[in-house]
Design a protein around this motif. Structure first.
Motif, PDB file in Angstrom:
ATOM      1  N   ARG A   1       0.840  -1.184   0.000  1.00 51.74           N
ATOM      2  CA  ARG A   1       0.000   0.000   0.000  1.00 51.74           C
ATOM      3  C   ARG A   1       0.882   1.243   0.000  1.00 51.74           C
ATOM      4  NH1 ARG A   1      -5.377  -0.642   1.094  1.00 51.74           N
ATOM      5  NH2 ARG A   1      -5.636   1.338   2.206  1.00 51.74           N
ATOM      6  N   VAL A   2       0.306   2.339  -0.461  1.00 50.92           N
ATOM      7  CA  VAL A   2       1.058   3.586  -0.506  1.00 50.92           C
ATOM      8  C   VAL A   2       1.132   4.186   0.896  1.00 50.92           C
ATOM      9  CG1 VAL A   2       0.318   3.995  -2.885  1.00 50.92           C
ATOM     10  CG2 VAL A   2      -0.959   5.064  -1.001  1.00 50.92           C
ATOM     11  N   ALA A   3       2.048   5.140   1.071  1.00 50.58           N
ATOM     12  CA  ALA A   3       2.237   5.767   2.383  1.00 50.58           C
ATOM     13  C   ALA A   3       1.010   6.591   2.772  1.00 50.58           C
ATOM     14  CB  ALA A   3       3.473   6.669   2.343  1.00 50.58           C
ATOM     15  N   PRO A   4       0.765   6.751   4.072  1.00 51.04           N
ATOM     16  CA  PRO A   4      -0.373   7.571   4.523  1.00 51.04           C
ATOM     17  C   PRO A   4      -0.254   9.009   4.035  1.00 51.04           C
ATOM     18  CG  PRO A   4       0.551   6.284   6.335  1.00 51.04           C
ATOM     19  CD  PRO A   4       1.512   6.152   5.191  1.00 51.04           C
ATOM     20  N   LEU A   5      -1.408   9.668   3.935  1.00 51.18           N
ATOM     21  CA  LEU A   5      -1.460  11.036   3.437  1.00 51.18           C
ATOM     22  C   LEU A   5      -1.617  12.026   4.584  1.00 51.18           C
ATOM     23  CD1 LEU A   5      -3.802  10.687   0.335  1.00 51.18           C
ATOM     24  CD2 LEU A   5      -1.311  10.859   0.380  1.00 51.18           C
ATOM     25  N   PRO A   6      -1.114  13.245   4.394  1.00 50.02           N
ATOM     26  CA  PRO A   6      -1.327  14.287   5.412  1.00 50.02           C
ATOM     27  C   PRO A   6      -2.787  14.726   5.436  1.00 50.02           C
ATOM     28  CG  PRO A   6      -0.273  15.205   3.461  1.00 50.02           C
ATOM     29  CD  PRO A   6      -0.301  13.719   3.270  1.00 50.02           C
ATOM     30  N   ALA A   7      -3.150  15.415   6.505  1.00 51.26           N
ATOM     31  CA  ALA A   7      -4.547  15.837   6.685  1.00 51.26           C
ATOM     32  C   ALA A   7      -5.032  16.699   5.528  1.00 51.26           C
ATOM     33  CB  ALA A   7      -4.688  16.595   8.006  1.00 51.26           C
ATOM     34  N   ALA A   8      -4.158  17.529   4.967  1.00 49.28           N
ATOM     35  CA  ALA A   8      -4.566  18.458   3.909  1.00 49.28           C
ATOM     36  C   ALA A   8      -5.035  17.753   2.649  1.00 49.28           C
ATOM     37  CB  ALA A   8      -3.408  19.402   3.573  1.00 49.28           C
ATOM     38  N   LEU A   9      -4.665  16.489   2.468  1.00 45.68           N
ATOM     39  CA  LEU A   9      -5.038  15.764   1.250  1.00 45.68           C
ATOM     40  C   LEU A   9      -6.053  14.655   1.504  1.00 45.68           C
ATOM     41  CD1 LEU A   9      -1.604  15.448  -0.603  1.00 45.68           C
ATOM     42  CD2 LEU A   9      -3.470  17.055  -1.047  1.00 45.68           C
ATOM     43  N   GLN A  10      -6.655  14.629   2.660  1.00 43.84           N
ATOM     44  CA  GLN A  10      -7.631  13.589   2.939  1.00 43.84           C
ATOM     45  C   GLN A  10      -8.943  13.817   2.193  1.00 43.84           C
ATOM     46  OE1 GLN A  10      -7.294  10.755   4.605  1.00 43.84           O
ATOM     47  NE2 GLN A  10      -5.155  11.161   5.154  1.00 43.84           N
ATOM     48  N   ASP A  11      -9.400  15.064   2.123  1.00 46.63           N
ATOM     49  CA  ASP A  11     -10.686  15.385   1.484  1.00 46.63           C
ATOM     50  C   ASP A  11     -10.414  16.250   0.256  1.00 46.63           C
ATOM     51  OD1 ASP A  11     -13.209  16.244   0.703  1.00 46.63           O
ATOM     52  OD2 ASP A  11     -13.930  16.495   2.753  1.00 46.63           O
ATOM     53  N   ARG A  12     -10.644  15.680  -0.911  1.00 48.51           N
ATOM     54  CA  ARG A  12     -10.356  16.367  -2.178  1.00 48.51           C
ATOM     55  C   ARG A  12     -11.589  16.325  -3.088  1.00 48.51           C
ATOM     56  NH1 ARG A  12      -4.914  13.670  -4.320  1.00 48.51           N
ATOM     57  NH2 ARG A  12      -5.220  15.266  -5.917  1.00 48.51           N
ATOM     58  N   ARG A  13     -12.764  16.431  -2.511  1.00 49.44           N
ATOM     59  CA  ARG A  13     -13.976  16.140  -3.271  1.00 49.44           C
ATOM     60  C   ARG A  13     -14.196  17.061  -4.461  1.00 49.44           C
ATOM     61  NH1 ARG A  13     -18.164  15.180   0.538  1.00 49.44           N
ATOM     62  NH2 ARG A  13     -16.398  14.551   1.826  1.00 49.44           N
ATOM     63  N   VAL A  14     -13.752  18.295  -4.392  1.00 49.36           N
ATOM     64  CA  VAL A  14     -13.849  19.181  -5.552  1.00 49.36           C
ATOM     65  C   VAL A  14     -12.530  19.934  -5.700  1.00 49.36           C
ATOM     66  CG1 VAL A  14     -15.070  21.060  -6.693  1.00 49.36           C
ATOM     67  CG2 VAL A  14     -16.332  19.481  -5.222  1.00 49.36           C
ATOM     68  N   GLU A  15     -11.934  19.827  -6.876  1.00 50.41           N
ATOM     69  CA  GLU A  15     -10.696  20.538  -7.187  1.00 50.41           C
ATOM     70  C   GLU A  15     -10.944  21.449  -8.382  1.00 50.41           C
ATOM     71  OE1 GLU A  15      -7.628  17.120  -5.571  1.00 50.41           O
ATOM     72  OE2 GLU A  15      -7.618  17.562  -7.716  1.00 50.41           O
ATOM     73  N   ILE A  16     -10.395  22.654  -8.322  1.00 52.67           N
ATOM     74  CA  ILE A  16     -10.497  23.578  -9.441  1.00 52.67           C
ATOM     75  C   ILE A  16      -9.116  23.719 -10.069  1.00 52.67           C
ATOM     76  CG2 ILE A  16     -10.134  25.662  -8.024  1.00 52.67           C
ATOM     77  CD1 ILE A  16     -12.133  27.071  -9.958  1.00 52.67           C
ATOM     78  N   THR A  17      -9.080  23.797 -11.370  1.00 53.50           N
ATOM     79  CA  THR A  17      -7.818  23.934 -12.080  1.00 53.50           C
ATOM     80  C   THR A  17      -7.846  25.192 -12.924  1.00 53.50           C
ATOM     81  OG1 THR A  17      -8.416  22.825 -14.151  1.00 53.50           O
ATOM     82  CG2 THR A  17      -7.840  21.426 -12.291  1.00 53.50           C
ATOM     83  N   GLY A  18      -6.661  25.707 -13.199  1.00 51.58           N
ATOM     84  CA  GLY A  18      -6.580  26.884 -14.038  1.00 51.58           C
ATOM     85  C   GLY A  18      -5.172  27.425 -14.095  1.00 51.58           C
ATOM     86  N   PRO A  19      -4.968  28.456 -14.897  1.00 49.33           N
ATOM     87  CA  PRO A  19      -3.632  29.022 -15.095  1.00 49.33           C
ATOM     88  C   PRO A  19      -3.129  29.740 -13.844  1.00 49.33           C
ATOM     89  CG  PRO A  19      -5.276  30.322 -16.256  1.00 49.33           C
ATOM     90  CD  PRO A  19      -5.975  29.109 -15.732  1.00 49.33           C
ATOM     91  N   VAL A  20      -1.934  30.312 -13.965  1.00 50.45           N
ATOM     92  CA  VAL A  20      -1.220  30.799 -12.777  1.00 50.45           C
ATOM     93  C   VAL A  20      -1.050  32.313 -12.757  1.00 50.45           C
ATOM     94  CG1 VAL A  20       0.000  28.648 -12.329  1.00 50.45           C
ATOM     95  CG2 VAL A  20       0.953  30.272 -13.979  1.00 50.45           C
ATOM     96  N   ASP A  21      -1.882  33.045 -13.483  1.00 53.12           N
ATOM     97  CA  ASP A  21      -1.824  34.500 -13.379  1.00 53.12           C
ATOM     98  C   ASP A  21      -2.368  34.922 -12.018  1.00 53.12           C
ATOM     99  OD1 ASP A  21      -4.903  35.496 -13.935  1.00 53.12           O
ATOM    100  OD2 ASP A  21      -4.393  33.648 -15.003  1.00 53.12           O
ATOM    101  N   PRO A  22      -1.941  36.071 -11.495  1.00 49.87           N
ATOM    102  CA  PRO A  22      -2.282  36.441 -10.114  1.00 49.87           C
ATOM    103  C   PRO A  22      -3.778  36.455  -9.816  1.00 49.87           C
ATOM    104  CG  PRO A  22      -0.540  37.859 -10.934  1.00 49.87           C
ATOM    105  CD  PRO A  22      -0.986  37.019 -12.100  1.00 49.87           C
TER     106      PRO A  22
END
Length: 514
Positions: free
Chosen positions: A62-83
């Protein structure tokens, strides 16, 4: 340019140069391995699960355990890197913001420097932006922000503005290395990574290369081993046959796999570019309900959950349709159905391209996934064979579908050449992946022979040239990249008529960027 010297300090450049010298030879070997494998596919071979790695698939790990910040990822938004995008995405209410240096950023030097500056400011808590109209933007308090993940460019792309020993360095190493150099310690102190999304891998060896790179970064920056976490996009057909192996290569730092659906469709076309029996119908008919894509999605879920990793769903590219309530409702219904399919199948989260879709996607996942994830759903009912992953769907090519491919590719390419990598076209947020589908299909369709539109019209050079002739008038409009429409038409024309399918549209186009 402004800010360049503060980013590219002597120490940062030395760090990047060391990455290049250590890992560039292996990167080139991996790229050559891609070309060799593609030549076997062109000669008639079919991708399959690797016999030499069967022991990895059969073993209990099995893979290593994840930190708390990555436990709940139910919605992710993606986009470019302008400010402005960085601030809006961090404030969007999504669980994760994937800051994208790849498919939704045109890699002009100005864009890359501004993007690295914006992310550095976001991590430090100093980022602000004032628009030309005077509107001021600033991130919410850190605890209310989306978790930041960064997608560097793929292994195939160079960064021509940074030379080491006379050679351009890898775009992957530049993007990830510079971000880590300036931000890794601060993020680690907040238990926020750094976290990366790794694109367009084709093999476990390419995953191992990334693992070696991230090991090196951790050692150089004096971070604990495994501090850096990564999610891998399964967006190439060869990688779909090596999902277990990719997880294994990155097992000490892998957070999950993602169904990069649009690049995956592009990769299917590219892999089978010489296979007359593997020609796909128009893009609008190649949905995730098609058997070969459903098999890919369900195999990813089964593989990830078996090993303790997140199985992330794909992108909803729709954007709100202003002034047409019926059309907007129909588009949102499609998004809702797609997200319901994902959460029901067992995905632990999903992607959206527009903030307005976050509440809809979150409501679907909240209803069907009350916990932080659903890795307990092992999907033991799934049995996917090689043929399940490679058998194409039955469908057709309409005139609108053919001409739409030409228009999307030209309009996106024109905007990309003008410095814009994320372009709304007909109420869809198009990026490099969808443009790649369009131009690869055109190349393949014109070579398939005896291919016809659903109205009986031959798919041939005449049809293509007529579609191109409709587009020069766009140069006089106010659409993104209008001034480069004719340049984009010329480039698509040359790529479509080339004897060989160019591996990536962005390779020849990059030579035209500042």
């Amino acid at each position: 340019m402004d800010g360049q010297d503060a980013l590219l300090t002597a120490e940062a450049l030395a760090f990047l140069a060391a990455l290049h010298r250590r890992f560039e030879p292996e990167r080139q070997r991996r790229l050559q391995a891609r070309r060799i494998r593609q030549s076997t596919f062109d000669a008639g071979a079919l991708p399959d699960f690797r016999p030499d790695t069967a022991h990895i698939r059969a073993a209990d790990w099995r893979v290593a355990p994840l930190p708390a910040a990555l436990q709940d990822r139910r919605v992710e938004i993606t986009g470019p890197v302008d400010p402005k995008m960085v601030i809006n995405a961090l404030n969007s209410g999504a669980k994760v913001y994937m800051a994208d240096f790849e498919d939704s950023t045109s890699p002009t030097w100005a864009n890359l420097v501004a993007g690295q500056q914006a992310l550095r400011g976001a991590v430090a808590g100093t980022l602000e932006f004032t628009a030309p109209n005077g509107k001021h933007y600033a991130p919410k308090p850190f605890a209310e922000q989306a978790v930041l993940m960064v997608r560097p460019r793929g292994w195939h792309l160079d960064e021509k503005h940074v030379l080491v020993d006379g050679q351009p360095m890898s775009g992957s190493l530049f993007d990830a290395g510079l971000f880590a150099f300036h931000n890794a310690r601060a993020l680690a102190a907040k238990d926020r990574g750094p976290f990366f999304y790794l694109p367009k891998l084709e093999s476990m060896e390419e995953a191992q290369l990334w693992n070696d790179v991230l090991d090196h970064v951790e050692a150089e920056l004096k971070l604990p081993r495994g501090q850096i976490k990564a999610t891998v996009l399964i967006e190439t057909l060869p990688a779909a046959f090596e999902m277990e192996e990719i997880l294994y290569a990155l097992r000490d730092r892998i957070a999950g796999l993602n169904c990069g659906r649009w690049d995956y469709v592009f990769s299917y076309i590219k892999t089978f570019r010489r296979h007359r029996d593997k020609v796909l119908p128009e893009r609008g008919q190649v949905t995730m309900t098609q058997p070969f894509l459903r098999a890919y999605s369900e195999l990813l879920i089964q593989t990830c959950h078996r090993r303790g990793a997140h199985a992330m769903g794909g992108m909803a590219a729709q954007i709100p349709i202003a002034n047409d309530t019926a059309a907007n409702d129909a588009a949102l219904a499609k998004v809702r159905a797609d997200k319901l399919r994902e959460v029901t199948a067992g995905h632990d989260g999903t992607w959206v391209a527009h903030p307005a879709l976050i509440p809809l996607a979150q409501a679907v996942f909240d209803e069907r996934m009350p916990g932080a994830h659903q890795k307990h759903l092992t999907r033991e009912d799934v049995l996917v064979t090689r043929d399940d992953l490679i058998t194409p769907p039955i469908g057709s090519i309409t005139r609108a579908g053919f001409e739409g491919n030409v228009e999307v590719c030209v309009r996106y390419l024109a905007a990309w050449l003008d410095g814009n990598g994320c372009v709304p076209i007909h109420w869809l947020m198009e990026d490099a992946a969808t443009a790649e589908i369009a131009r690869a299909q055109l190349w393949q369709w014109l070579r398939a022979g005896d291919l016809y539109l659903d109205d009986g019209t031959p798919v041939d050079e005449t049809l293509f040239e007529r579609a191109l002739m409709k587009l020069p008038s766009l140069a006089s409009t106010d659409i993104p990249g209008a001034s480069r429409i004719n340049e984009a038409i010329g480039l698509l024309d040359r790529l479509t008529h080339a004897d060989e399918l160019e591996a990536f549209l962005t390779l020849p186009a990059y030579r035209r960027l500042d």
